[in-house]
Design an enzyme around this catalytic site. Sequence first.
Site, PDB file in Angstrom:
ATOM      1  N   LYS A   1      33.746  11.756 -43.912  1.00  0.00           N
ATOM      2  CA  LYS A   1      33.249  12.212 -42.613  1.00  0.00           C
ATOM      3  C   LYS A   1      32.046  13.103 -42.857  1.00  0.00           C
ATOM      4  O   LYS A   1      32.150  14.135 -43.534  1.00  0.00           O
ATOM      5  CB  LYS A   1      34.372  12.973 -41.887  1.00  0.00           C
ATOM      6  CG  LYS A   1      33.977  13.668 -40.613  1.00  0.00           C
ATOM      7  CD  LYS A   1      33.452  12.719 -39.543  1.00  0.00           C
ATOM      8  CE  LYS A   1      34.384  11.576 -39.249  1.00  0.00           C
ATOM      9  NZ  LYS A   1      33.903  10.638 -38.249  1.00  0.00           N
TER      10      LYS A   1
ATOM     11  N   HIS B   1      39.470   2.187 -36.625  1.00  0.00           N
ATOM     12  CA  HIS B   1      39.211   3.622 -36.472  1.00  0.00           C
ATOM     13  C   HIS B   1      40.520   4.388 -36.277  1.00  0.00           C
ATOM     14  O   HIS B   1      41.512   3.834 -35.811  1.00  0.00           O
ATOM     15  CB  HIS B   1      38.328   3.804 -35.229  1.00  0.00           C
ATOM     16  CG  HIS B   1      38.247   5.198 -34.729  1.00  0.00           C
ATOM     17  ND1 HIS B   1      38.929   5.638 -33.625  1.00  0.00           N
ATOM     18  CD2 HIS B   1      37.552   6.256 -35.192  1.00  0.00           C
ATOM     19  CE1 HIS B   1      38.649   6.916 -33.422  1.00  0.00           C
ATOM     20  NE2 HIS B   1      37.813   7.315 -34.355  1.00  0.00           N
TER      21      HIS B   1
HETATM   22  O1  GKR Z   1      38.841  13.617 -36.628  1.00  0.00           O
HETATM   23  O2  GKR Z   1      37.025  14.778 -36.589  1.00  0.00           O
HETATM   24  C1  GKR Z   1      37.634  13.712 -36.577  1.00  0.00           C
HETATM   25  C2  GKR Z   1      36.839  12.430 -36.542  1.00  0.00           C
HETATM   26  O3  GKR Z   1      35.475  12.673 -36.507  1.00  0.00           O
HETATM   27  C3  GKR Z   1      37.256  11.632 -35.355  1.00  0.00           C
HETATM   28  O4  GKR Z   1      37.204  12.378 -34.198  1.00  0.00           O
HETATM   29  C4  GKR Z   1      36.420  10.421 -35.149  1.00  0.00           C
HETATM   30  O5  GKR Z   1      36.827   9.790 -34.001  1.00  0.00           O
HETATM   31  O6  GKR Z   1      37.535   9.451 -37.030  1.00  0.00           O
HETATM   32  C5  GKR Z   1      36.505   9.447 -36.210  1.00  0.00           C
HETATM   33  C6  GKR Z   1      35.398   8.493 -36.476  1.00  0.00           C
HETATM   34  O7  GKR Z   1      34.356   8.606 -35.844  1.00  0.00           O
HETATM   35  O8  GKR Z   1      35.559   7.609 -37.273  1.00  0.00           O
HETATM   36 MG    MG Z   2      33.555   6.823 -36.909  1.00  0.00          MG
END
Ligand code: GKR
Ligand code: MG
Length: 421
Positions: free
Chosen positions: A192, A319
């Site tokens: 991420k 996702h």
């Molecule tokens: O959990 O902070 C998080 C992720 O950034 C999540 O909110 C996203 O939806 O997992 C995610 C993605 O964009 O793949």
């Molecule tokens: Mg994503």
Amino acid sequence: MSAGRVSRVSVTPVAFRDPPLLNVVGVHQPYVLRAIVQVHTDSGLVGLGETYADLAHLERLGAVAASLPGTDVFDVNGLRRVVVETLGASTGGAGASFGGMLEVSSAVDTVAAPFEVALLDLQGKALGRPVSDLLGGAVRDHVPYSAYLFYKWAGHPGHDDDSWGEGRTPEQMVAQARRMISDYGFTAIKLKGGVYEPRHEIETVEALAAAFPGHALRIDPNGAWTVETSIKVADRLAGALEYLEDPTPGIEGMAEVAKHTDLPLATNMCVIAFEHLKPAVAADAVQVVLSDHHLWGGLRRSALLGGICETFGMGLSMHSNSHLGVSLAAMTHLAAATPNLTYACDTHYPWKTEEVVKPGALEFRDGGVAVPTGAGLGVELDEDALAALHEQYVTCGQRGREDTAYMRTIEPGFSPNTARW
Ligand code: GKR
Ligand code: MG
């Protein structure tokens, strides 16, 4: 056994602990909120679903729960009708479930999804067959997931450090990956991004590539970069990545990046509903779509998405937001029964220390999860754990996902990262 009709539905909000994981809009709060849906039938069966739990969503789930009794368990189209009629014209504000990352134009799909999963769980229980059979049959008996790495603080401010410690430097991120891989055997790694300068995040990917040769790598900055930055990152990481996820916002921006790279671009941000597929295909904006049954209206509509991706020659991945075991079971059945879902799915599962399903049915081994073979989803609720996590919801003080607001309590000047290069 006869499946019968819906007699009663409960929606239970729960809260489970979450580490301070960083992303483009801020940082994860101390708790994740989820809702567990239980659909009871007049034949004595109970079907399970899991979804988001911000207040607007809970209110809608409650209204549908009250309207569902009497529905035939096999009438998934009837469920959708109930959702559409119950929500009426008031379908806005569904983006609240995503901490400010997504604009979701209609709540119909997000509200219908957990009930659809529960109906499929009931159908499977009545027939004595796993949900993957209801989706066409499992084409794999083990679903690969990816090691989902996050830059993170060592602990939530004011609390002890968690067992993962700080994740900031490339070396720390390699150590994070090493622990996930040694615990679960993952062969794909997702980072991420969107947190630090792109250069720093590139160096992290390069360190991961060097430390884990042969592992499939991805980075996802959640649209933090300009088109120019995205093209530079794509050039530099072309040999290291299997796909580049949401480097820049919007179908137009992604299409522009795609013109300048052969690296497949993936998204769970600019194609999040069926109406986005036509413009995305026309612009050749994305080469991989990340499905998500919570967002796309359930398992059958996600399977339909799989068919559309196949038709247009796009790849399919999956996702994940933070989730519990009911969702993991549903994701695993879907991935098992979707032939063209060939990438390792995302999961936040390793970050979690609390659970609502009884242990045993879902184990991460050899980089993935064996598809549950029991009837329906193949998982059972632990009622005591559900009650404890519900109590935690009642007392935790959180009522929505607020990554940016929480970050601002710690760094008052914070604004979502739009790193440039
Ligand atoms: O959990 O902070 C998080 C992720 O950034 C999540 O909110 C996203 O939806 O997992 C995610 C993605 O964009 O793949
Ligand atoms: Mg994503």
